[in-house]
Enzyme design. Sequence first.
Site, PDB file in Angstrom:
ATOM      1  N   HIS A 137      -9.600   0.701   5.090  1.00  0.00           N
ATOM      2  CA  HIS A 137      -8.318   0.929   5.770  1.00  0.00           C
ATOM      3  C   HIS A 137      -8.560   1.867   6.945  1.00  0.00           C
ATOM      4  O   HIS A 137      -9.372   2.794   6.861  1.00  0.00           O
ATOM      5  CB  HIS A 137      -7.312   1.533   4.780  1.00  0.00           C
ATOM      6  CG  HIS A 137      -5.917   1.539   5.322  1.00  0.00           C
ATOM      7  ND1 HIS A 137      -5.495   2.468   6.245  1.00  0.00           N
ATOM      8  CD2 HIS A 137      -4.853   0.726   5.087  1.00  0.00           C
ATOM      9  CE1 HIS A 137      -4.228   2.222   6.553  1.00  0.00           C
ATOM     10  NE2 HIS A 137      -3.815   1.173   5.862  1.00  0.00           N
ATOM     11  N   ASN A 188       0.865  -1.184   0.000  1.00  0.00           N
ATOM     12  CA  ASN A 188       0.000   0.000   0.000  1.00  0.00           C
ATOM     13  C   ASN A 188       0.904   1.238   0.000  1.00  0.00           C
ATOM     14  O   ASN A 188       1.515   1.555   1.017  1.00  0.00           O
ATOM     15  CB  ASN A 188      -0.888  -0.037   1.257  1.00  0.00           C
ATOM     16  CG  ASN A 188      -1.726   1.212   1.418  1.00  0.00           C
ATOM     17  OD1 ASN A 188      -1.832   2.025   0.505  1.00  0.00           O
ATOM     18  ND2 ASN A 188      -2.324   1.366   2.590  1.00  0.00           N
ATOM     19  N   GLY A 220       2.289   1.845  10.895  1.00  0.00           N
ATOM     20  CA  GLY A 220       3.224   2.961  10.754  1.00  0.00           C
ATOM     21  C   GLY A 220       3.916   3.347  12.055  1.00  0.00           C
ATOM     22  O   GLY A 220       4.543   4.406  12.137  1.00  0.00           O
ATOM     23  N   SER A 267       3.375  -2.561  10.378  1.00  0.00           N
ATOM     24  CA  SER A 267       4.830  -2.515  10.526  1.00  0.00           C
ATOM     25  C   SER A 267       5.524  -3.825  10.125  1.00  0.00           C
ATOM     26  O   SER A 267       6.502  -4.242  10.750  1.00  0.00           O
ATOM     27  CB  SER A 267       5.215  -2.110  11.954  1.00  0.00           C
ATOM     28  OG  SER A 267       4.701  -0.823  12.239  1.00  0.00           O
ATOM     29  N   GLU A 273      -6.960   4.284   8.055  1.00  0.00           N
ATOM     30  CA  GLU A 273      -6.746   5.717   7.772  1.00  0.00           C
ATOM     31  C   GLU A 273      -7.970   6.327   7.096  1.00  0.00           C
ATOM     32  O   GLU A 273      -8.298   7.490   7.321  1.00  0.00           O
ATOM     33  CB  GLU A 273      -5.482   5.895   6.921  1.00  0.00           C
ATOM     34  CG  GLU A 273      -4.234   5.636   7.755  1.00  0.00           C
ATOM     35  CD  GLU A 273      -3.013   5.193   6.983  1.00  0.00           C
ATOM     36  OE1 GLU A 273      -2.997   5.315   5.741  1.00  0.00           O
ATOM     37  OE2 GLU A 273      -2.068   4.709   7.630  1.00  0.00           O
ATOM     38  N   LYS A 286       0.048   4.260  -0.190  1.00  0.00           N
ATOM     39  CA  LYS A 286      -0.616   5.424   0.430  1.00  0.00           C
ATOM     40  C   LYS A 286      -0.399   6.665  -0.451  1.00  0.00           C
ATOM     41  O   LYS A 286      -0.383   6.553  -1.671  1.00  0.00           O
ATOM     42  CB  LYS A 286      -0.106   5.637   1.857  1.00  0.00           C
ATOM     43  CG  LYS A 286      -0.172   4.363   2.700  1.00  0.00           C
ATOM     44  CD  LYS A 286      -0.013   4.626   4.162  1.00  0.00           C
ATOM     45  CE  LYS A 286       0.068   3.298   4.894  1.00  0.00           C
ATOM     46  NZ  LYS A 286       0.012   3.435   6.337  1.00  0.00           N
ATOM     47  N   GLU A 329      -5.317  -5.494  10.516  1.00  0.00           N
ATOM     48  CA  GLU A 329      -4.301  -4.474  10.761  1.00  0.00           C
ATOM     49  C   GLU A 329      -4.606  -3.729  12.068  1.00  0.00           C
ATOM     50  O   GLU A 329      -5.411  -2.781  12.069  1.00  0.00           O
ATOM     51  CB  GLU A 329      -4.294  -3.449   9.629  1.00  0.00           C
ATOM     52  CG  GLU A 329      -4.059  -4.048   8.270  1.00  0.00           C
ATOM     53  CD  GLU A 329      -3.496  -2.999   7.313  1.00  0.00           C
ATOM     54  OE1 GLU A 329      -2.385  -3.209   6.831  1.00  0.00           O
ATOM     55  OE2 GLU A 329      -4.166  -1.979   7.089  1.00  0.00           O
TER      56      GLU A 329
END
Length: 257
Positions: free
Chosen positions: A100, A11, A178, A218, A102, A13, A172
């Site tokens: 996701h 991904n 991250g 991560s 985010e 992003k 996730e």
Amino acid sequence: MSSRKPLVAGNWKMHLTAAQGVSLVQNIDDFCRELKADVEVVVAPPFTAIHSASTVIDIDRMQLGLAAQNMHWEAEGAFTGEISPTMLTAARVGYVILGHSERREHFFETDEVINKKVKSAISHGISPILCCGESLDIRESGETLAFIEGQIRAGLEDVSAARATGIVIAYEPIWAIGTGKTATPKMAEEVCEHIRNILGDIFGTTIKANTRILYGGSVKAENAALFFAEKNIDGALVGGAALTAGAFNPIIAAAKT
Ligand code: PEP
């Protein structure tokens, strides 16, 4: 790793221009050709880089798959700034990352919206990579399994078993995305096993056995193999380490069975 074909998805992003994306795709493809591994590798560029990545994948007959990072559920219409499933299929996009954390957090996507997108993707022949994951508060309060179950059931509402064949789930944990922190492989396996059981409950034994469930949060060359060794983890959704071939390619190699 099970008999399900491992899947490693990157991904990107909001990173990389079209030219940088082409160069990364070429480096990943060179590595995959050398490796000759039975691993499905997918990249998810930003929308501005999808067309050029798709073109180079097609012209050079690469085995790489393409994912979008988001999609609107309508085929077309007055939705300024959005991208439709028909635009994605025209660009030979086979997967779309949906739900996701985010997008849930910064763009207020609800389970209901995500469910609309999941159903639309399936009806356009695009496989959803449906993301789920708990916050640190939820993990610490011991509610993780129930919370994940809620996200999975809501995201897959009204999807029939006949249409669920290509769905991929990505677990996730938000606190691991991250941050450099990862779930332990045992923590990730516990949730992925739970997800598989829920899939069995919703769709029956074939979908339960065949659906790929990825871990994300991560993942790096140094820890990937530990996750891939778990029975219910079939690959990874990778963020930061997907931005360079030097970091991404060893994760692909770790998925080689
Ligand atoms: C992600 O965004 O899906 C992700 C897993 O990111 P990272 O690998 O950087 O934690």
